[in-house]
Structures are given as C-alpha cells and as structure tokens.
Scaffold this motif. Structure first.
Motif, PDB file in Angstrom:
ATOM      1  N   ARG A 173      27.699  56.571 -67.848  1.00  0.00           N
ATOM      2  CA  ARG A 173      26.444  57.870 -66.925  1.00  0.00           C
ATOM      3  C   ARG A 173      26.004  57.811 -68.583  1.00  0.00           C
ATOM      4  O   ARG A 173      24.975  59.175 -67.997  1.00  0.00           O
ATOM      5  CB  ARG A 173      27.446  58.362 -66.177  1.00  0.00           C
ATOM      6  N   GLU A 176      22.048  59.787 -67.954  1.00  0.00           N
ATOM      7  CA  GLU A 176      21.786  60.174 -67.234  1.00  0.00           C
ATOM      8  C   GLU A 176      21.384  61.937 -67.597  1.00  0.00           C
ATOM      9  O   GLU A 176      20.765  62.623 -67.582  1.00  0.00           O
ATOM     10  CB  GLU A 176      23.025  61.042 -66.122  1.00  0.00           C
ATOM     11  N   TRP A 177      22.020  61.320 -69.486  1.00  0.00           N
ATOM     12  CA  TRP A 177      21.710  62.605 -70.234  1.00  0.00           C
ATOM     13  C   TRP A 177      21.257  62.766 -71.642  1.00  0.00           C
ATOM     14  O   TRP A 177      20.518  63.497 -72.400  1.00  0.00           O
ATOM     15  CB  TRP A 177      23.142  63.001 -70.794  1.00  0.00           C
ATOM     16  N   ARG A 182      16.011  66.822 -76.134  1.00  0.00           N
ATOM     17  CA  ARG A 182      17.329  67.707 -75.853  1.00  0.00           C
ATOM     18  C   ARG A 182      17.783  66.691 -77.902  1.00  0.00           C
ATOM     19  O   ARG A 182      18.160  65.904 -78.531  1.00  0.00           O
ATOM     20  CB  ARG A 182      18.055  66.661 -75.423  1.00  0.00           C
ATOM     21  N   GLU A 186      23.266  68.988 -77.143  1.00  0.00           N
ATOM     22  CA  GLU A 186      23.453  69.372 -76.074  1.00  0.00           C
ATOM     23  C   GLU A 186      24.037  67.525 -75.004  1.00  0.00           C
ATOM     24  O   GLU A 186      24.914  68.293 -74.219  1.00  0.00           O
ATOM     25  CB  GLU A 186      22.277  69.536 -75.211  1.00  0.00           C
ATOM     26  N   VAL A 187      24.297  66.913 -75.662  1.00  0.00           N
ATOM     27  CA  VAL A 187      24.333  65.443 -75.106  1.00  0.00           C
ATOM     28  C   VAL A 187      25.458  65.185 -74.904  1.00  0.00           C
ATOM     29  O   VAL A 187      26.251  64.591 -74.253  1.00  0.00           O
ATOM     30  CB  VAL A 187      23.520  63.914 -75.803  1.00  0.00           C
ATOM     31  N   ASP A 190      27.928  67.531 -72.124  1.00  0.00           N
ATOM     32  CA  ASP A 190      27.538  66.314 -71.343  1.00  0.00           C
ATOM     33  C   ASP A 190      28.595  65.284 -71.055  1.00  0.00           C
ATOM     34  O   ASP A 190      29.104  64.986 -70.520  1.00  0.00           O
ATOM     35  CB  ASP A 190      26.248  66.024 -70.753  1.00  0.00           C
ATOM     36  N   ILE A 191      28.438  65.053 -71.859  1.00  0.00           N
ATOM     37  CA  ILE A 191      29.772  63.693 -72.026  1.00  0.00           C
ATOM     38  C   ILE A 191      31.136  64.162 -72.426  1.00  0.00           C
ATOM     39  O   ILE A 191      31.395  63.596 -71.688  1.00  0.00           O
ATOM     40  CB  ILE A 191      29.011  62.723 -73.571  1.00  0.00           C
ATOM     41  N   ALA A 193      32.433  67.080 -71.160  1.00  0.00           N
ATOM     42  CA  ALA A 193      32.639  66.976 -69.394  1.00  0.00           C
ATOM     43  C   ALA A 193      32.860  66.106 -68.545  1.00  0.00           C
ATOM     44  O   ALA A 193      33.753  66.104 -67.959  1.00  0.00           O
ATOM     45  CB  ALA A 193      31.803  67.993 -68.948  1.00  0.00           C
ATOM     46  N   ALA A 194      31.570  64.959 -68.878  1.00  0.00           N
ATOM     47  CA  ALA A 194      32.209  63.724 -68.263  1.00  0.00           C
ATOM     48  C   ALA A 194      33.010  63.317 -68.332  1.00  0.00           C
ATOM     49  O   ALA A 194      33.995  62.340 -67.538  1.00  0.00           O
ATOM     50  CB  ALA A 194      31.240  63.304 -68.870  1.00  0.00           C
ATOM     51  N   GLU A 197      35.276  65.165 -66.841  1.00  0.00           N
ATOM     52  CA  GLU A 197      36.127  64.353 -65.110  1.00  0.00           C
ATOM     53  C   GLU A 197      36.373  63.116 -64.486  1.00  0.00           C
ATOM     54  O   GLU A 197      37.105  63.201 -63.651  1.00  0.00           O
ATOM     55  CB  GLU A 197      34.457  64.463 -64.507  1.00  0.00           C
TER      56      GLU A 197
END
Ligand code: ZN
Ligand code: ZN
Ligand code: ZN
Length: 380
Positions: A173, A176-177, A182, A186-187, A190-191, A193-194, A197
C-alpha cells in the motif's frame, strides 16, 4: 522495556515446560548454578510473559537443578496471573516494599559458584545481586539463552510467517502515501497506522529515507519534502500479538529516478540480495551469507558503499542472534531466522536496501516476505 498487555497469546504450557527444561540443561552445560532472567524477551520466551523491569526486582530464578522461582513484587504479581505456574512447576515468591528481594534470591540458591544474569538486567539489580550472592561469579545469560532462542520451533516460525505477511500488506500500500509534496514524517505516520491496521501490536520503526536521507541506513523520518525523481528507502516493522517481529525493506522511486546511475546500481543490489538468499541452507556459515551478498557488491565496485552487516536474527527481538556478519562461523541450522538486507549508500545522493526475513529449512530456505524486490517505480 515496556509492559505488555496481560492477555497476549502465549505458547501452551507443554511448549514452555520444554523450554524451561532446555534452559536448565543449558545452564548445567555452561557450569552455571542458575540463570537469573530479567523481564523482557528472555522471560517471555521461557514463561510466556515479558513483564516489565523497574526499580523493584523481578527475576525468574532457573536453577540447573530444581524448581524455578519467579521473584516478583507483590504489587506486580497480578500481571503474571496468566502464566501456567503450576504446570510449569514455578514457585511464585512475592515480596513487599521493605523486604530485601536479593536475599530472597540468595535464599533460593544457597551458595552458588556461578550465576548467569540476563544481558539487559539493570545495573542496580546486577550489583545488588552481586552483594547478596557473596562469592558467586556473575556471567551473561545471553550466550546460554541464545542457544535456545536461535532455533525457532514450528509455532515461532508460524508467527514470523504471519508477521512477514502483515508487513507485506503494508508495503503493498506504500504507493497510496508516498507522493511528491508530502514530508517523510507524513508518509511515515500513514505507514505506522497501516502497520497496526494490518495486524501488528504497534509500529516499532518506520524509516522513510528519501533522496540523500536514503543513504543513512538508520534514518528515521524527517520534515524533508519528497520530490519527483527521489529514490526512497522504506524499512518498516513491529511485533504481532504473539510477540514476533516483522522487518522488511523495499526501495521505491517517486516517478522515474532523477539520477542516471540508479538502474545500474540497483541491479547490482538486487543480484546481491538474491544470491545471499539463495545461499541459505543448513550447514553453511552465517558469514558465507554475508560474503554471498558482499562479493557481488564489491566486485561491481560498490564495496565501500555497503556499510553494515548483511543481516540479523529476528524473533521476539528485532535484532538477535544469529548475526549475518564476517567473522561469524556459526553453521546455519533449520529454524534459524534472520534478515538478508544488503544496501548501497551513496552519501549525499541516494541509497537503496532490499530486506527479507528468511528461515533455514531442512533443505534450504523459506522467505517470509514476498513483495517484488525490484525498484518499485510509483506513478508521480
Ligand atoms: Zn537495522
Ligand atoms: Zn529493516
Ligand atoms: Zn533488519
């Protein structure tokens, strides 16, 4: 060291009992009267619970002969309620503020000639134990416990496989980021959080090394804004609920790479990583795997840009034995799991690394990471 939640999946009592038996045997073989296991990965390995280390002493006393005992402050004992103490034959010895827990350990051991303390035992406990145990020689428990932890059993290999699949889903994924405009931070958020997840307890590390930052192998994230044409090293991982860790690196390009030498250099790295993985099988030495990668990189003229060992063991810790490094003549055995992660770092310009976790099988090697190894060129 952190406290873990109480209800993490632990191996069954029979598996833990077998580990404790092997630990006792290993202590005896090392002419050591007892292992003193501090909270952390060694403790989790032996009783299924990592606990936490603080100024109050918690230690698992594993004598070469006789029953183990967990010495623990009474106020922290509830954290160990889930361990199958009866089935493991572990006596729980609690103490309260004002008691001398080191005397409790000494009382259990009589007059030992030699005790082994966990590598990461706080000095305040090591020195107090030295006082309480009189003439006993203290040695590190690491080399003793490592003999057990280095060879993973089927359940541990399953857990590492699951961790590898989870981190592969995150790498799938990244496109996506990872976008121009960016920041790495920031990237990275997101990573991170994934990573959670996709089934990890937490993100242990997130390296997003863009452009020149990719040439710093242990870069974290920064406020650097990602630009079109950047090469970006993404090295990520963390523990799944079973406690076993993922750790995987892929190198991305945000659009076609700006530097003309990227394709040719990356091809060398790819060949080196493949050769090293392909060389893994029982009986070959750890250092021969390092050489398999390093020789290709050196022969291509990039030797001075490959500035770290080829890999590290992985399990309950992200970095553990066996280390895949020149000078380590340890013969590989089935069940040993480690990273294969050569890199080429062009200081001030860009860097690249490819990292898989692999395990030695009866006949060869299994990789826990299956994402494509080529430079991943993202649309940008
Ligand atoms: Zn590292
Ligand atoms: Zn890594
Ligand atoms: Zn690694």
């Amino acid at each position: 060291m952190s406290r873990r939640s109480l209800h993490t999946p632990a191996p069954d009592a029979a598996a833990l009992r077998a580990r404790l038996d092997r630990a006792r045997g290993a202590a005896a073989k090392a002419d050591t009267d007892a292992l003193l296991i501090a909270p952390g990965s060694d403790l989790r390995y032996l009783i299924g619970q990592a606990g936490g280390s603080f100024e109050r002493l918690t230690t698992l006393v594993v004598p070469a002969e006789g029953a183990p005992a967990l010495v623990v402050p009474k106020l922290e004992a509830p954290g160990y309620a889930d361990i199958p103490a009866d089935e493991l034959g572990i006596d729980i010895l609690t103490w309260v503020d004002g008691d001398d827990p080191y005397r409790l350990v000494a009382g259990r051991l009589g007059k030992p000639g030699r005790v082994a303390v966990s590598d990461f035992t706080p000095a305040l406990h090591v020195l107090a134990l030295r006082g309480a145990l009189g003439a006993a020689e203290q040695i590190l428990a690491g080399p003793i416990v490592r003999e057990l932890r280095m060879r993973k059993d089927a359940a541990e290999i399953d857990a590492l496989r699951k961790a590898g699949a989870a981190i592969d889903r995150v790498h799938a994924r990244v496109g996506e980021w990872l976008r121009p405009g960016r920041t790495e931070a920031e990237v990275g958020a997101d990573i991170a959080a994934a990573i959670v997840e996709e089934g990890h307890d937490r993100a242990d590390f997130v390296i997003v090394g863009s452009g020149p930052n990719g040439a710093s192998p242990h870069h974290d994230v920064s406020e650097r804004v990602i630009e079109r044409g950047d090469v970006v090293v993404v090295d990520i991982g963390g523990p799944i609920p079973e406690g076993y860790n993922s750790d995987s690196t892929r190198t991305y390009a945000v659009g076609e790479p700006r530097d003309a030498d990227v394709a040719e250099t990356f091809a060398v790295l790819l060949a080196a990583q493949r050769a090293a993985v392909a060389a893994v099988r029982p009986g070959v030495t750890a250092e021969s795997i390092d050489a398999a990668a390093r020789d290709i990189i050196t022969d291509a003229g990039f030797g001075e840009y490959f500035i770290h060992r080829t890999g590290h063991g992985i399990g309950l810790d992200v970095h553990e034995e066996p280390y895949i490094i020149k000078g380590n003549d340890l013969p590989l055995e089935p069940g040993m799991a480690f990273s294969v992660e050569p890199g080429i770092y062009q200081a001030g310009r860009w860097g690249a690394r490819i990292e898989d976790i692999v395990v030695v099988t009866e006949t060869g090697v299994e990789s826990f990471n299956g994402r494509p190894h080529e430079l991943v060129v993202l649309d940008a």
